[in-house]
Design an enzyme around this catalytic site. Structure first.
Site, mmCIF file in Angstrom:
data_model
loop_
_atom_site.group_PDB
_atom_site.id
_atom_site.type_symbol
_atom_site.label_atom_id
_atom_site.label_comp_id
_atom_site.label_asym_id
_atom_site.label_seq_id
_atom_site.Cartn_x
_atom_site.Cartn_y
_atom_site.Cartn_z
ATOM 1 C CB SER A 63 -21.906 74.298 -94.667
ATOM 2 O OG SER A 63 -23.012 74.384 -93.830
ATOM 3 C CE LYS A 66 -22.139 72.734 -91.166
ATOM 4 N NZ LYS A 66 -23.433 72.528 -91.812
ATOM 5 C CE1 TYR A 189 -22.089 74.932 -87.728
ATOM 6 C CE2 TYR A 189 -24.015 76.198 -87.078
ATOM 7 C CZ TYR A 189 -23.377 75.371 -87.977
ATOM 8 O OH TYR A 189 -24.016 74.998 -89.137
ATOM 9 C CE1 TYR A 241 -24.815 70.556 -95.553
ATOM 10 C CE2 TYR A 241 -25.630 71.617 -97.536
ATOM 11 C CZ TYR A 241 -24.837 71.625 -96.421
ATOM 12 O OH TYR A 241 -24.072 72.715 -96.172
ATOM 13 C CB VAL A 259 -26.635 78.385 -97.043
ATOM 14 C CG1 VAL A 259 -27.366 77.072 -96.970
ATOM 15 C CG2 VAL A 259 -26.161 78.841 -95.678
HETATM 16 N N1 GLN Z 1 -25.128 78.813 -90.920
HETATM 17 C C1 GLN Z 1 -25.837 77.779 -91.633
HETATM 18 C C2 GLN Z 1 -26.697 77.049 -90.650
HETATM 19 O O1 GLN Z 1 -26.215 76.816 -89.591
HETATM 20 C C3 GLN Z 1 -24.881 76.857 -92.298
HETATM 21 C C4 GLN Z 1 -25.607 75.829 -93.107
HETATM 22 C C5 GLN Z 1 -25.070 75.637 -94.492
HETATM 23 O O2 GLN Z 1 -24.225 76.348 -95.015
HETATM 24 N N2 GLN Z 1 -25.648 74.664 -95.128
HETATM 25 O O3 GLN Z 1 -27.828 76.713 -90.878
#
Ligand code: GLN
Length: 305
Positions: A63, A66, A189, A241, A259
């Site tokens: 993420s 992003k 993505y 989050y 993650v």
């Molecule tokens: N690839 C992960 C997902 O799409 C990315 C989420 C994350 O890093 N929180 O669920």
């Protein structure tokens, strides 16, 4: 300030916590890491580098990507993009579907999965079949490092287990908030999530956000000052989050987690930081990474407050 010494203190103090937390296991490929790894890198605006731990070890940025795609989209869009993705914290997990249904397919912010998927869709409208290459090129440019690549095994694993993300994109498509082919958007993505970088590279890549949008090594304007302020503000309020409040309370800096176990943090007008430790807390943020950043801002007095 003796940053190297502070990094050494932090490395000692987090040792006891390295056993805590859990590796991301929603895809098998992410479990194939060294669970006890720890790395932390600082890059200052005047090009000083401080490193501790396995700072050469690449991991999947997940993420954290992003922030890069949102920056790239904001270069081209402004108000139009904010009609499709909001700027409020969600208070929900990163892959939640519930709020999206109530709120007519408009994700709360660009740093939860749904918001990042809309952002990627907006890039597809600009770059068409070349979108992932453009995202990667942008990351390579701001890192000043053309060797950065994505990991095919992680990408395939995301694709084969991407049920929730596929549900999110279909829900948004039903609300007409996805303009391109859903398979193409979701593939792009997942590829951006599978990009591999180490803490040195990530700290370097984020430095423009500590410098009003200008990349210090080249003096290139990556994004204008107003937009750089907004990206930082969103990182502070939405970068972790439903634990964004806790991160702000403990660390007091704009930050973004993934993650894969990485967290980037910005100290405005001073430096960018990246920390890596793959075991996560219950919210999907690096447990030791959060602790290390909390120790850093407390020991140095360098928070934005
Ligand atoms: N690839 C992960 C997902 O799409 C990315 C989420 C994350 O890093 N929180 O669920």
């Amino acid at each position: 300030m003796d940053y190297q010494n502070i990094l050494e203190e932090i490395q000692n103090e987090i040792q006891g916590s390295l056993k805590k937390g859990k590796l991301a296991n929603y895809i098998p490929a992410l479990e194939k890491v060294n669970a006890d790894d720890f790395a932390m890198s600082l890059v200052t605006l005047d090009n000083k580098h401080y490193n501790i731990g396995c700072t050469e070890q690449k991991f999947s940025i997940q993420s954290i990507s992003k922030v890069f795609t949102f920056t790239l989209a904001l270069k081209r869009y402004s108000k139009e993009l904010y009609k499709r993705v909001g700027h409020e914290p969600s208070g929900d997990p990163f892959n939640s579907l519930a709020q999206l249904e109530y709120e007519n397919g408009i994700p709360r912010n660009p740093f939860i999965n749904a918001g990042a998927i809309v952002t990627t869709d907006s890039l597809l409208s600009i770059y068409k079949n070349n979108t992932f290459e453009q995202i990667l090129k942008f990351i390579q440019k701001i890192s000043n490092n053309n060797s950065i690549e994505y990991n095919e095994e992680i990408f395939k694993s995301e694709l084969n287990h991407g049920f929730r993300n596929i549900a999110l994109i279909n829900l948004m498509k039903s609300f007409k908030n996805i303009n391109n082919n859903t398979d193409k958007v979701i593939e792009t993505y997942f590829k951006q999530c599978s990009i591999m970088m180490n803490t040195k590279e990530l700290a370097q890549a984020m430095l423009f956000l500590a410098n009003h949008g200008i990349n210090p090594p080249t003096n290139e304007v990556i994004i204008n000052e107003l937009k750089a302020k907004r990206i930082n503000s969103l990182m502070l309020t939405c970068g972790h989050y439903d634990a964004s409040g806790d991160f702000a309370y403990r660390v007091g800096l704009p930050g973004k987690s993934g993650v894969g176990g990485g967290i980037v943090a910005i100290i405005p007008k001073k430096m960018a930081i990246c920390v890596y430790s793959p075991k996560l807390n219950a919210y999907g943020n690096s447990l030791v990474g959060t602790r290390a950043l909390e120790l850093f801002s407390t020991k140095t007095g360098l928070s934005i407050f």
